[in-house]
Design an enzyme around this catalytic site. Sequence first.
Site, mmCIF file in Angstrom:
data_model
loop_
_atom_site.group_PDB
_atom_site.id
_atom_site.type_symbol
_atom_site.label_atom_id
_atom_site.label_comp_id
_atom_site.label_asym_id
_atom_site.label_seq_id
_atom_site.Cartn_x
_atom_site.Cartn_y
_atom_site.Cartn_z
ATOM 1 N N CYS A 46 0.992 -1.076 0.003
ATOM 2 C CA CYS A 46 -0.014 -0.230 -0.105
ATOM 3 C C CYS A 46 0.802 1.106 0.180
ATOM 4 O O CYS A 46 1.930 1.207 -0.659
ATOM 5 C CB CYS A 46 -0.918 -0.175 1.036
ATOM 6 S SG CYS A 46 -0.399 -0.394 2.759
ATOM 7 N N THR A 47 0.573 2.234 1.028
ATOM 8 C CA THR A 47 1.405 3.194 0.759
ATOM 9 C C THR A 47 2.632 3.150 1.606
ATOM 10 O O THR A 47 3.763 3.162 1.415
ATOM 11 C CB THR A 47 0.619 4.565 1.085
ATOM 12 O OG1 THR A 47 -0.179 4.868 0.019
ATOM 13 C CG2 THR A 47 1.590 5.768 1.281
#
Length: 249
Positions: free
Chosen positions: A148-149
Amino acid sequence: MPSIAPLSKPALQGVSNFRDLGGHTGLDGRRVRTGLVFRSDHLAGLTPDDHRTLQALQLTHSLDFRGISERAALPSVVPGAAAVSLAIEPTVVVRVQALLARGQVPTEAETVELMCQTYRAFTREAAPTYARFLRHLLEQPTPVVFHCTAGKDRTGFAAALLLGALGVERDAVMADYLLTNQLYRRSPLVEAHGPAHVMDVLWQVQPAFLQAAFDAIDTDVGGLSNYLEGSMGLGPHELERLRERLLET
């Protein structure tokens, strides 16, 4: 507490929180295979040397849990790997930003509770997306990376689900999850603003976050097995195939 697996972390310059999920002890004492499933942060800062390192891993797919605007802001390209979107929007950031815009600064405890609410939502609203994640591992029996981030919350819960499905004990799953606090470096490519005590909560992991997800699963359906087969719709044959693929014989 069971010991966590030996940490396998290729040396990458533009990436943090990248590691192999293999090495844990799973069902019937069988170890999780190495070199097949990796987790990471956003992968948008790869250097040429990083590209060469990742190419050596022979990754075929990059599974991306980031939302639409996150992907647009930081395109991630892994050489030789097809990108697969498994979008889960970052609701906790939006909620914190909305509070701050109204002049309401959450306390540290309130920010922790917002994170716990986010993890409970993972188990409920995002169950179909996480089912797609596990099914991908069945349908594409080749090395993959998922991210994800920051590679800590959406990715952290995905890792916990996978390891749990493979029979890794919860204490070891939690220990692996908490490795993020040692490995994650806040990326200069990710803009994030807010009071220090709020950001410190948002950019780390705490046992309470993942435990909130475990507790929701236990309360809602009576445990991980029921969650995998009920909420996620994974049949016993699919789970057995997943274990055959990812556990050593």
